[in-house]
Design a protein around this motif. Sequence first.
Motif, PDB file in Angstrom:
ATOM      1  N   LEU A 159       0.838  -1.187   0.000  1.00  0.00           N
ATOM      2  CA  LEU A 159       0.000   0.000   0.000  1.00  0.00           C
ATOM      3  C   LEU A 159       0.876   1.242   0.000  1.00  0.00           C
ATOM      4  CD1 LEU A 159      -3.025  -0.474   2.441  1.00  0.00           C
ATOM      5  CD2 LEU A 159      -3.090   0.027  -0.002  1.00  0.00           C
ATOM      6  N   VAL A 160       0.592   2.142  -0.920  1.00  0.00           N
ATOM      7  CA  VAL A 160       1.350   3.388  -1.035  1.00  0.00           C
ATOM      8  C   VAL A 160       0.387   4.547  -0.810  1.00  0.00           C
ATOM      9  CG1 VAL A 160       2.856   4.786  -2.479  1.00  0.00           C
ATOM     10  CG2 VAL A 160       2.862   2.292  -2.720  1.00  0.00           C
ATOM     11  N   PHE A 161       0.782   5.459   0.074  1.00  0.00           N
ATOM     12  CA  PHE A 161      -0.019   6.648   0.362  1.00  0.00           C
ATOM     13  C   PHE A 161       0.644   7.849  -0.297  1.00  0.00           C
ATOM     14  CE2 PHE A 161      -1.365  10.330   2.771  1.00  0.00           C
ATOM     15  CZ  PHE A 161      -2.715  10.077   3.002  1.00  0.00           C
ATOM     16  N   TYR A 162      -0.133   8.589  -1.090  1.00  0.00           N
ATOM     17  CA  TYR A 162       0.425   9.732  -1.815  1.00  0.00           C
ATOM     18  C   TYR A 162      -0.400  10.973  -1.514  1.00  0.00           C
ATOM     19  CZ  TYR A 162       2.207  12.639  -5.624  1.00  0.00           C
ATOM     20  OH  TYR A 162       2.784  13.659  -6.357  1.00  0.00           O
ATOM     21  N   ASN A 163       0.255  11.996  -0.980  1.00  0.00           N
ATOM     22  CA  ASN A 163      -0.380  13.261  -0.676  1.00  0.00           C
ATOM     23  C   ASN A 163      -0.150  14.221  -1.844  1.00  0.00           C
ATOM     24  OD1 ASN A 163      -0.856  15.965   0.362  1.00  0.00           O
ATOM     25  ND2 ASN A 163      -0.895  15.051   2.404  1.00  0.00           N
ATOM     26  N   LEU A 164      -1.195  14.474  -2.618  1.00  0.00           N
ATOM     27  CA  LEU A 164      -1.080  15.370  -3.772  1.00  0.00           C
ATOM     28  C   LEU A 164      -0.812  16.806  -3.340  1.00  0.00           C
ATOM     29  CD1 LEU A 164      -3.900  14.104  -6.156  1.00  0.00           C
ATOM     30  CD2 LEU A 164      -1.493  14.320  -6.742  1.00  0.00           C
ATOM     31  N   THR A 165      -1.407  17.213  -2.232  1.00  0.00           N
ATOM     32  CA  THR A 165      -1.248  18.587  -1.775  1.00  0.00           C
ATOM     33  C   THR A 165       0.200  18.877  -1.388  1.00  0.00           C
ATOM     34  OG1 THR A 165      -3.538  18.618  -0.991  1.00  0.00           O
ATOM     35  CG2 THR A 165      -2.047  20.301  -0.112  1.00  0.00           C
ATOM     36  N   GLN A 166       0.807  17.949  -0.642  1.00  0.00           N
ATOM     37  CA  GLN A 166       2.169  18.161  -0.171  1.00  0.00           C
ATOM     38  C   GLN A 166       3.223  17.459  -1.025  1.00  0.00           C
ATOM     39  OE1 GLN A 166       2.576  17.359   4.040  1.00  0.00           O
ATOM     40  NE2 GLN A 166       0.528  18.108   4.499  1.00  0.00           N
ATOM     41  N   GLN A 167       2.772  16.727  -2.062  1.00  0.00           N
ATOM     42  CA  GLN A 167       3.700  16.017  -2.951  1.00  0.00           C
ATOM     43  C   GLN A 167       4.603  15.066  -2.158  1.00  0.00           C
ATOM     44  OE1 GLN A 167       3.792  16.632  -6.687  1.00  0.00           O
ATOM     45  NE2 GLN A 167       1.782  17.131  -5.882  1.00  0.00           N
ATOM     46  N   GLN A 168       3.972  14.267  -1.281  1.00  0.00           N
ATOM     47  CA  GLN A 168       4.719  13.314  -0.464  1.00  0.00           C
ATOM     48  C   GLN A 168       4.183  11.907  -0.693  1.00  0.00           C
ATOM     49  OE1 GLN A 168       4.352  14.673   3.568  1.00  0.00           O
ATOM     50  NE2 GLN A 168       5.756  16.384   3.295  1.00  0.00           N
ATOM     51  N   LYS A 169       5.095  10.935  -0.755  1.00  0.00           N
ATOM     52  CA  LYS A 169       4.705   9.542  -0.981  1.00  0.00           C
ATOM     53  C   LYS A 169       5.349   8.643   0.063  1.00  0.00           C
ATOM     54  CE  LYS A 169       6.382   7.275  -4.576  1.00  0.00           C
ATOM     55  NZ  LYS A 169       6.569   6.725  -5.936  1.00  0.00           N
ATOM     56  N   ARG A 170       4.575   7.697   0.602  1.00  0.00           N
ATOM     57  CA  ARG A 170       5.095   6.770   1.603  1.00  0.00           C
ATOM     58  C   ARG A 170       4.484   5.389   1.404  1.00  0.00           C
ATOM     59  NH1 ARG A 170       3.325   7.131   6.320  1.00  0.00           N
ATOM     60  NH2 ARG A 170       1.520   8.427   5.886  1.00  0.00           N
ATOM     61  N   MET A 171       5.271   4.360   1.597  1.00  0.00           N
ATOM     62  CA  MET A 171       4.758   2.994   1.648  1.00  0.00           C
ATOM     63  C   MET A 171       4.343   2.706   3.077  1.00  0.00           C
ATOM     64  SD  MET A 171       7.507   1.064  -0.829  1.00  0.00           S
ATOM     65  CE  MET A 171       8.885   2.062  -0.231  1.00  0.00           C
ATOM     66  N   ILE A 172       3.125   2.227   3.275  1.00  0.00           N
ATOM     67  CA  ILE A 172       2.624   2.084   4.647  1.00  0.00           C
ATOM     68  C   ILE A 172       2.384   0.628   5.046  1.00  0.00           C
ATOM     69  CG2 ILE A 172       1.635   4.401   4.719  1.00  0.00           C
ATOM     70  CD1 ILE A 172      -1.082   3.200   4.169  1.00  0.00           C
ATOM     71  N   THR A 173       2.685  -0.329   4.173  1.00  0.00           N
ATOM     72  CA  THR A 173       2.632  -1.741   4.565  1.00  0.00           C
ATOM     73  C   THR A 173       4.007  -2.364   4.339  1.00  0.00           C
ATOM     74  OG1 THR A 173       1.802  -2.366   2.374  1.00  0.00           O
ATOM     75  CG2 THR A 173       0.168  -2.022   4.104  1.00  0.00           C
TER      76      THR A 173
END
Length: 499
Positions: A159-173
């Motif tokens: 699972l990858v979480f991507y914040n469009l507003t802050q342009q940040q991406k993180r893998m959360i699993t």
Amino acid sequence: MMLKNLQPIDKMSLGLMAVFTVVIGGLIGGETLCGTDCFLSRGPRVKNFSWQGKIVGAQDEAFIVTFDRPMDTKSVEANLVIDPPLPGKFSWAGRRLAYTLETPVPYGETYQVQLSDAKERFRKQGQPGEVMQPFVGEFQSRDRALAYIGTQGEEQGRLVFYNLTQQQKRMITPPELVVMDFQFYPEGNKILFSAFDKGRGIDGLRELQLYTVPTGVKEGIQKTEANETGTPELILDNQDYQNNQFELSADGKIIVVQRVNRKNPADFDLWMLKEGNKPERLKVTGGQFAIAPDSQTLAVARGEGIGILPLQPEAEPLDFLPKFGQLLSFAPNGSAAAMVDFNTDDANLRYTRSLFYVNNQGIQKELLNTEGSIIDCQFNLRGTHLYCLLTQLLPGEEYKEQPYFAKFDIKTGKMIPLATLTDYQDIKISLAPDGLALLFDQIITSDNPLFSDKLTSNSGEAIVGGKLWLLIPPIANGSNPQAELKELPLVGFRPQWLP
């Protein structure tokens, strides 16, 4: 000499008395010079702004401004400025102004509410009211963010979480789990997902377990200090039963799972899992199912129809809709649903399907009849429009469908085509909570046996890549008269918006 004999507490008391005497004298003198009106010369002011400093989402429909005295309502309404603009309606209750938004607040913005030059209500006949003190309030909307399942490199199966507003991406699993499906909890602070241990290939589909994982989101804003990978919590194991489709209730308190007994495949049922309780068999059989927005009702496809029943074990049906073979989605307030009639009862319509709007007042309104497919439809937050992924049967001897997106106006029944795609395979759509963008994927598959232990599509093919797209519908009287298609710089599939 007497002062020298005073105790410290006596000296402090005398000092305070002197201070109070000066203050009271000043107040009396001031009132003598300018009268009681000088205390009102500051003019009226805003006592409270309900959204001050808050983070609001699509579910927040109105803010309240409270004044310290009765106001001239017309002067307030004429001078209230929201930047960026948010169209809405005014309503009053004494000194309280409620401003109700016409559409959900767009995500990813910071807003200012300014009010000046408004006047209080006339105090006496012929005497103008005082002009208010200028007011500036500020609030934010939630970040525009999404999650998806990665398909390549270290993101594969995670699972990858991507914040469009802050342009940040993180893998959360973690990398040892392969995620197959997921749903956000209503606050967006965690995700419910199904997964199996990496390396199991297509056999992993029979070994799915349910987990939750934190997203690093609080009140709709991603915390930048959050760790890259969350720690999943096992919610439901697969020891005795194979876990298939699952659904999370709108309030986030109930999970319904379709389960099959490992020792007896003929024993399949829907199970309910409540917070803090053991799984409970519902004794409800059927195919596709969905939890209604009230979190208390279940819709289940049963033979040739849709059954509506309470979300409790061995419940008696509340209603049965024999005309429909598929439930696509509920309106967010639960008052209506989008359903499909496969037209099996009409010889003249045998090879067509019909899209229906069905509400709790008994209205069944046909929106579309097509020889193609009705893949998925989702209501906007207010339930006024329906966004659908459909296919059109192309002419020719070879059976071929062309996918396209369309919007339906529920009131008029009018269909507005949005965009046409070149091909279709397992497309997953997700409508943004503010209704301003539709998110969808296009997977890339391979029949190469070298990829057989990787992610698989609904048809059993190996998923080797995926494109994520934004479809931005046109805004009435806006700057974009036509829908826009934008490819995101992300590789994955099954995207979903943060609530």
